[in-house]
Enzyme design. Sequence first.
Site, mmCIF file in Angstrom:
data_model
loop_
_atom_site.group_PDB
_atom_site.id
_atom_site.type_symbol
_atom_site.label_atom_id
_atom_site.label_comp_id
_atom_site.label_asym_id
_atom_site.label_seq_id
_atom_site.Cartn_x
_atom_site.Cartn_y
_atom_site.Cartn_z
ATOM 1 N N GLU A 441 84.547 29.381 31.031
ATOM 2 C CA GLU A 441 83.820 30.380 31.820
ATOM 3 C C GLU A 441 84.278 31.791 31.462
ATOM 4 O O GLU A 441 84.382 32.664 32.319
ATOM 5 C CB GLU A 441 84.091 30.114 33.308
ATOM 6 C CG GLU A 441 82.913 29.907 34.195
ATOM 7 C CD GLU A 441 81.648 29.531 33.493
ATOM 8 O OE1 GLU A 441 80.973 30.478 33.078
ATOM 9 O OE2 GLU A 441 81.326 28.351 33.385
HETATM 10 C C1 LIG Z 1 86.981 21.325 28.715
HETATM 11 C C2 LIG Z 1 86.026 22.403 28.368
HETATM 12 C C3 LIG Z 1 84.823 22.515 29.048
HETATM 13 C C4 LIG Z 1 83.902 23.501 28.693
HETATM 14 N N1 LIG Z 1 82.675 23.538 29.311
HETATM 15 C C5 LIG Z 1 81.705 24.350 28.806
HETATM 16 C C6 LIG Z 1 80.358 24.273 29.268
HETATM 17 O O1 LIG Z 1 80.040 23.504 30.178
HETATM 18 N N2 LIG Z 1 79.414 25.049 28.665
HETATM 19 C C7 LIG Z 1 79.721 25.919 27.660
HETATM 20 O O2 LIG Z 1 78.830 26.576 27.150
HETATM 21 N N3 LIG Z 1 80.999 26.034 27.202
HETATM 22 C C8 LIG Z 1 81.986 25.272 27.747
HETATM 23 N N4 LIG Z 1 83.275 25.358 27.284
HETATM 24 C C9 LIG Z 1 83.593 26.354 26.262
HETATM 25 C C10 LIG Z 1 84.426 27.494 26.799
HETATM 26 O O3 LIG Z 1 83.699 28.268 27.703
HETATM 27 C C11 LIG Z 1 84.963 28.282 25.601
HETATM 28 O O4 LIG Z 1 85.937 27.456 24.985
HETATM 29 C C12 LIG Z 1 85.530 29.625 25.968
HETATM 30 O O5 LIG Z 1 84.511 30.464 26.422
HETATM 31 C C13 LIG Z 1 86.243 30.320 24.825
HETATM 32 O O6 LIG Z 1 85.529 30.227 23.625
HETATM 33 P P1 LIG Z 1 86.273 29.686 22.313
HETATM 34 O O7 LIG Z 1 86.918 28.392 22.668
HETATM 35 O O8 LIG Z 1 85.328 29.649 21.192
HETATM 36 O O9 LIG Z 1 87.403 30.736 22.050
HETATM 37 P P2 LIG Z 1 87.276 32.107 21.206
HETATM 38 O O10 LIG Z 1 86.057 32.844 21.607
HETATM 39 O O11 LIG Z 1 87.464 31.795 19.765
HETATM 40 O O12 LIG Z 1 88.519 32.900 21.763
HETATM 41 C C14 LIG Z 1 89.868 32.550 21.455
HETATM 42 C C15 LIG Z 1 90.822 33.469 22.208
HETATM 43 O O13 LIG Z 1 90.584 34.821 21.821
HETATM 44 C C16 LIG Z 1 90.296 35.637 22.930
HETATM 45 N N5 LIG Z 1 89.196 36.544 22.638
HETATM 46 C C17 LIG Z 1 88.065 36.282 21.956
HETATM 47 N N6 LIG Z 1 87.278 37.370 21.936
HETATM 48 C C18 LIG Z 1 87.908 38.337 22.595
HETATM 49 C C19 LIG Z 1 87.605 39.684 22.920
HETATM 50 N N7 LIG Z 1 86.451 40.255 22.557
HETATM 51 N N8 LIG Z 1 88.507 40.380 23.650
HETATM 52 C C20 LIG Z 1 89.668 39.824 24.038
HETATM 53 N N9 LIG Z 1 90.012 38.551 23.754
HETATM 54 C C21 LIG Z 1 89.142 37.823 23.049
HETATM 55 C C22 LIG Z 1 89.865 34.688 24.043
HETATM 56 O O14 LIG Z 1 90.186 35.217 25.303
HETATM 57 C C23 LIG Z 1 90.650 33.442 23.727
HETATM 58 O O15 LIG Z 1 91.904 33.496 24.345
HETATM 59 C C24 LIG Z 1 84.227 24.407 27.661
HETATM 60 C C25 LIG Z 1 85.459 24.313 27.001
HETATM 61 C C26 LIG Z 1 86.335 23.321 27.323
HETATM 62 C C27 LIG Z 1 87.623 23.212 26.554
#
Ligand SMILES: Cc1cc2nc3c(=O)[nH]c(=O)nc-3n(C[C@H](O)[C@H](O)[C@H](O)COP(=O)(O)OP(=O)(O)OC[C@H]3O[C@@H](n4cnc5c(N)ncnc54)[C@H](O)[C@@H]3O)c2cc1C
Length: 600
Positions: A441
């Site tokens: 989220e």
């Molecule tokens: C168990 C689980 C359930 C989930 N359920 C859903 C769901 O129902 N629907 C859905 O669509 N997604 C879902 N997700 C996905 C989840 O919302 C994403 O994993 C999350 O938004 C982060 O995206 P990412 O994993 O690609 O990390 P990335 O975007 O690659 O980010 C990695 C890190 O870098 C930081 N970061 C990235 N960009 C920035 C920025 N601009 N400024 C500061 N920091 C930054 C982030 O804070 C994070 O700590 C789920 C994930 C999991 C693990």
Amino acid sequence: MPSYKAPTRDTRFIINEVLKLEGYGNLPGFANVTPDIVDAVIEESGKFAAEVLAPLNASGDAEGCTRAADGSVTTPQGFKAAHGQFREAGWGTLSAPEEFGGQGMPHVLGFALEEYMSAANQAFAMYPGLTNGAVSALLAKGSPELQAKYLPKMIANEWLGTMNLTEPQCGTDLGLIRTKAEPQADGSFAVTGTKIFISAGEHDLTDNIIHLVLARLPDAPGGTKGISLFVVPKFLVGDDGSLGARNAVSCGAIEHKMGIHGNATCVMNYDGATGWLVGEENKGLAAMFIMMNAARLGVGIQGLAQAEAAYQNGAQYARERRQGRALTGPAEPGAPADTLLVHPDVRRMLMDAKAFTEGMRALALWCGLLVDVAHQAPSEEERDAADDLVGLLTPVIKGYGTDRGFATAVDMQQIWGGHGYIVENGMEQFVRDARIAMIYEGANGVQAMDLVGRKLALKGGRAIQAFFALVDAECASAKENEKLADVATRIEKANGELKAATMWFLQNAMANPNNAGAGATPYMQLTGIVALGLMWLRMAKASTESLAAGTSDTAFYEAKLTTARYFAERYAPDAGALRRKIEAGAEALMALPAEAFETA
Ligand SMILES: Cc1cc2nc3c(=O)[nH]c(=O)nc-3n(C[C@H](O)[C@H](O)[C@H](O)COP(=O)(O)OP(=O)(O)OC[C@H]3O[C@@H](n4cnc5c(N)ncnc54)[C@H](O)[C@@H]3O)c2cc1C
């Protein structure tokens, strides 16, 4: 095996004595919500969570979800029956609009239910929880036809909803979405692409699953300006509401993950699946944000919930486990050792947990009330003021609530010593389940940036200025009461640190935006402390009133006053340190070249 009891006494105190819900009888839906009804909803929802959901928490974690070769997914034993009970009791309809079969009760009651369910069994609670978010988006942006077709069944929990944003190359940066939506002659769209990490993407709890999916139209502009939102049902729905053909959407895999094993986290494949546009073309992100804001508050409540469940079990253990003697001499000389409760360091963890969970509960419930005021207050001015505060507090509740929620779960595991590390004792599940709330989220760093980068500046800084004024006014009035004066002085000081940090951003973030990024997380924590401080001040005030009125429950109110003092003495001082971190700026933080992060 851990136990869980819904903290209904505390919830009733907050709703009836702190928020004084009775005073909001002018809002639609509130007139019939008497204290008796509030009590009945709270007690019954607490009972449902403790008696039906909590017993499935450890077994659901151990068993997890399974995917068969045909892509169908089975939830852990007992989940389907529990969801049947949830549906029959009408819990999903609690604060949904009456127009679509809801009960139209205040959101503040819905938030209490969400806390209890997430504390008892977060993996289970996510199935109906995500549906609430999908319902919010359809309510705000769906056409009357889409609303009529989907909302009654979703609100009744006969069909559950999902949100599909994430793709392998696209997480935080939604501008990278590749899933495509091709217009069809009949006005529908053919949706093609792969979504990953989709919570509750496939399961056996309901006959149909309603996916809300972000995708791009063929001629859409690049980035976030070219994203549209679609509703894509697992089974197509006829005009009479009957289920038709299976849509071309399927679960390709389920993830093996750290926690929330009872919730199916799915890879979803859309192979030309039939979908319908929700809202306007290329305006999908705005529609999805409605869903995400509702979901963010829900996730903040998950942080509170895991902290509460872990706290109950940490406190119980500290009362029973005997190790060592009190520093002041044996507390129970006849016993071989004193209980853990005599050790100040164990008390520190318990009091930290108590101060956080009770303060956070008050903050979440207040925000629930503000959501109602923002939707239903008679004057535009009141609605706007409430909406400003909801917008400001949402990233704080999500980010601060889940950071501290996780830290609390770890502290409660710590109280169990080595036994906390052993799976069968259940404390490590709280830690594992709490961890995800900091990530999904919108990861917490992104919440902090939302607060600093968007919410502070919105409408000329109106929301944060209103928040400062509210805290100052309540501190000034509380300082006139000698029982509250010390707490009020300390919270006022923390608010002063927050004001100074805000001013520092105003003066330094324009010239160098990295200064905002570098200070965002400490700023979110600082706002969390002041917001919880305001809640503790309100709870202390309500407690002095009850004590002065001669309540028979003196222990409850005295404990509130002591915990308010603890919060003011042990949380509020962090405000100064956080401000100094913010004012350190980005220089040292951003100075090293990329090679410096390679191990030599
Ligand atoms: C168990 C689980 C359930 C989930 N359920 C859903 C769901 O129902 N629907 C859905 O669509 N997604 C879902 N997700 C996905 C989840 O919302 C994403 O994993 C999350 O938004 C982060 O995206 P990412 O994993 O690609 O990390 P990335 O975007 O690659 O980010 C990695 C890190 O870098 C930081 N970061 C990235 N960009 C920035 C920025 N601009 N400024 C500061 N920091 C930054 C982030 O804070 C994070 O700590 C789920 C994930 C999991 C693990």
